[in-house]
Motif scaffolding. Sequence first.
Motif, PDB file in Angstrom:
ATOM      1  N   GLY A  30      -2.985  -6.208  -9.693  1.00  0.00           N
ATOM      2  CA  GLY A  30      -4.125  -5.311  -9.673  1.00  0.00           C
ATOM      3  C   GLY A  30      -3.857  -4.098  -8.791  1.00  0.00           C
ATOM      4  O   GLY A  30      -2.895  -4.078  -8.017  1.00  0.00           O
ATOM      5  N   VAL A  31      -4.735  -3.107  -8.913  1.00  0.00           N
ATOM      6  CA  VAL A  31      -4.651  -1.895  -8.098  1.00  0.00           C
ATOM      7  C   VAL A  31      -6.023  -1.640  -7.493  1.00  0.00           C
ATOM      8  O   VAL A  31      -7.036  -1.681  -8.184  1.00  0.00           O
ATOM      9  CB  VAL A  31      -4.228  -0.665  -8.926  1.00  0.00           C
ATOM     10  N   ALA A  32      -6.024  -1.365  -6.193  1.00  0.00           N
ATOM     11  CA  ALA A  32      -7.249  -0.980  -5.495  1.00  0.00           C
ATOM     12  C   ALA A  32      -6.963   0.332  -4.763  1.00  0.00           C
ATOM     13  O   ALA A  32      -5.813   0.634  -4.445  1.00  0.00           O
ATOM     14  CB  ALA A  32      -7.671  -2.069  -4.519  1.00  0.00           C
ATOM     15  N   VAL A  58       0.847  -1.193   0.000  1.00  0.00           N
ATOM     16  CA  VAL A  58       0.000   0.000   0.000  1.00  0.00           C
ATOM     17  C   VAL A  58       0.880   1.239   0.000  1.00  0.00           C
ATOM     18  O   VAL A  58       1.830   1.349   0.777  1.00  0.00           O
ATOM     19  CB  VAL A  58      -0.956   0.006   1.207  1.00  0.00           C
ATOM     20  N   TYR A  59       0.518   2.187  -0.872  1.00  0.00           N
ATOM     21  CA  TYR A  59       1.245   3.431  -1.030  1.00  0.00           C
ATOM     22  C   TYR A  59       0.277   4.595  -0.847  1.00  0.00           C
ATOM     23  O   TYR A  59      -0.837   4.563  -1.374  1.00  0.00           O
ATOM     24  CB  TYR A  59       1.883   3.513  -2.423  1.00  0.00           C
ATOM     25  N   GLU A  60       0.728   5.615  -0.130  1.00  0.00           N
ATOM     26  CA  GLU A  60      -0.083   6.821   0.059  1.00  0.00           C
ATOM     27  C   GLU A  60       0.369   7.869  -0.957  1.00  0.00           C
ATOM     28  O   GLU A  60       1.533   8.272  -0.956  1.00  0.00           O
ATOM     29  CB  GLU A  60       0.088   7.346   1.483  1.00  0.00           C
ATOM     30  N   LEU A  61      -0.555   8.295  -1.813  1.00  0.00           N
ATOM     31  CA  LEU A  61      -0.259   9.277  -2.849  1.00  0.00           C
ATOM     32  C   LEU A  61      -1.421  10.254  -2.968  1.00  0.00           C
ATOM     33  O   LEU A  61      -2.567   9.834  -3.176  1.00  0.00           O
ATOM     34  CB  LEU A  61      -0.036   8.586  -4.200  1.00  0.00           C
ATOM     35  N   ASN A  62      -1.130  11.526  -2.839  1.00  0.00           N
ATOM     36  CA  ASN A  62      -2.131  12.582  -3.028  1.00  0.00           C
ATOM     37  C   ASN A  62      -3.400  12.357  -2.210  1.00  0.00           C
ATOM     38  O   ASN A  62      -4.510  12.526  -2.699  1.00  0.00           O
ATOM     39  CB  ASN A  62      -2.476  12.729  -4.517  1.00  0.00           C
ATOM     40  N   TYR A  89      -1.487  -5.600  -5.654  1.00  0.00           N
ATOM     41  CA  TYR A  89      -1.614  -6.973  -5.173  1.00  0.00           C
ATOM     42  C   TYR A  89      -1.573  -7.930  -6.355  1.00  0.00           C
ATOM     43  O   TYR A  89      -1.739  -7.529  -7.503  1.00  0.00           O
ATOM     44  CB  TYR A  89      -2.918  -7.161  -4.381  1.00  0.00           C
ATOM     45  N   SER A  90      -1.348  -9.193  -6.040  1.00  0.00           N
ATOM     46  CA  SER A  90      -1.339 -10.244  -7.055  1.00  0.00           C
ATOM     47  C   SER A  90      -2.545 -11.149  -6.841  1.00  0.00           C
ATOM     48  O   SER A  90      -2.961 -11.373  -5.706  1.00  0.00           O
ATOM     49  CB  SER A  90      -0.068 -11.084  -6.939  1.00  0.00           C
ATOM     50  N   ALA A  91      -3.083 -11.690  -7.939  1.00  0.00           N
ATOM     51  CA  ALA A  91      -4.191 -12.648  -7.867  1.00  0.00           C
ATOM     52  C   ALA A  91      -4.271 -13.408  -9.186  1.00  0.00           C
ATOM     53  O   ALA A  91      -3.757 -12.960 -10.212  1.00  0.00           O
ATOM     54  CB  ALA A  91      -5.516 -11.927  -7.600  1.00  0.00           C
ATOM     55  N   GLY A 124      -8.956   1.026   4.650  1.00  0.00           N
ATOM     56  CA  GLY A 124      -9.935   0.684   3.618  1.00  0.00           C
ATOM     57  C   GLY A 124     -11.305   1.252   3.892  1.00  0.00           C
ATOM     58  O   GLY A 124     -11.441   2.170   4.693  1.00  0.00           O
ATOM     59  N   PRO A 125     -12.279   0.727   3.201  1.00  0.00           N
ATOM     60  CA  PRO A 125     -12.199  -0.425   2.304  1.00  0.00           C
ATOM     61  C   PRO A 125     -11.543  -0.060   0.976  1.00  0.00           C
ATOM     62  O   PRO A 125     -11.780   1.018   0.433  1.00  0.00           O
ATOM     63  CB  PRO A 125     -13.658  -0.825   2.096  1.00  0.00           C
ATOM     64  N   PHE A 126     -10.700  -0.962   0.483  1.00  0.00           N
ATOM     65  CA  PHE A 126     -10.057  -0.795  -0.814  1.00  0.00           C
ATOM     66  C   PHE A 126     -10.970  -1.360  -1.892  1.00  0.00           C
ATOM     67  O   PHE A 126     -11.539  -2.436  -1.731  1.00  0.00           O
ATOM     68  CB  PHE A 126      -8.705  -1.525  -0.849  1.00  0.00           C
ATOM     69  N   ARG A 127     -11.090  -0.632  -2.982  1.00  0.00           N
ATOM     70  CA  ARG A 127     -11.920  -1.040  -4.126  1.00  0.00           C
ATOM     71  C   ARG A 127     -11.058  -1.076  -5.383  1.00  0.00           C
ATOM     72  O   ARG A 127     -10.246  -0.187  -5.621  1.00  0.00           O
ATOM     73  CB  ARG A 127     -13.069  -0.049  -4.349  1.00  0.00           C
ATOM     74  N   GLU A 128     -11.258  -2.108  -6.196  1.00  0.00           N
ATOM     75  CA  GLU A 128     -10.498  -2.227  -7.446  1.00  0.00           C
ATOM     76  C   GLU A 128     -10.734  -1.001  -8.329  1.00  0.00           C
ATOM     77  O   GLU A 128     -11.853  -0.501  -8.414  1.00  0.00           O
ATOM     78  CB  GLU A 128     -10.920  -3.483  -8.209  1.00  0.00           C
TER      79      GLU A 128
END
Length: 178
Positions: free
Chosen positions: A123-125, A94-98, A105-107, A132-136
């Motif tokens: 993928g990126v969420a 997880v990276y914090e940007l702006n 993540y991998s799947a 979170g919640p993290f969403r694609e």
Amino acid sequence: MRKLVNQFFVWLCVFFISSVAYASNNPLPVKFGDPYVLLASDGRYYMYGTGAGAVDGFCAYSSPDLVNWKAEGQVFRGNIPGSWGVANFWAPEVYELNGKFYMLYSADWKVNPTNEQENFRIGVAVADKPTGPFRELSSEPLFDPGYPVIDGNLVVDEKGRMFLYYSRCCYKHPVESE
């Protein structure tokens, strides 16, 4: 360049400290692999990883000091309607940007025309909070190089350019090692 080296040094220190704390006094009563620790702008550490009871996704833990950890629960879930990933979710970073939080993540990808044994993609969420919640961001992986890939790592240089580093799955061509 100095900023990039400093960021790497901080990351290395956080990784080392968290590894020592984990090895000497395991604060997590669960199996938690591929841990990634983020020092967020709120001054807290957030650890994401594979396992810990997450169903098709990832759990997170938070800490003020890298010793005392609080379970934050499942922060991302894939394999839901519209998701590109169907199984084997692992290695979140997880990276914090702006002001947003981005999870790489991998799947296993649901598209598998050549019936690959390992069909991983990256993928990126996104989320508004580190818990979170993290969403694609998309109903497809970030990219498809035509072979399985895992372990996305983001590097931002001193000019603000972003680079994605990843590993190619090599189950078809293993390399003998210890």
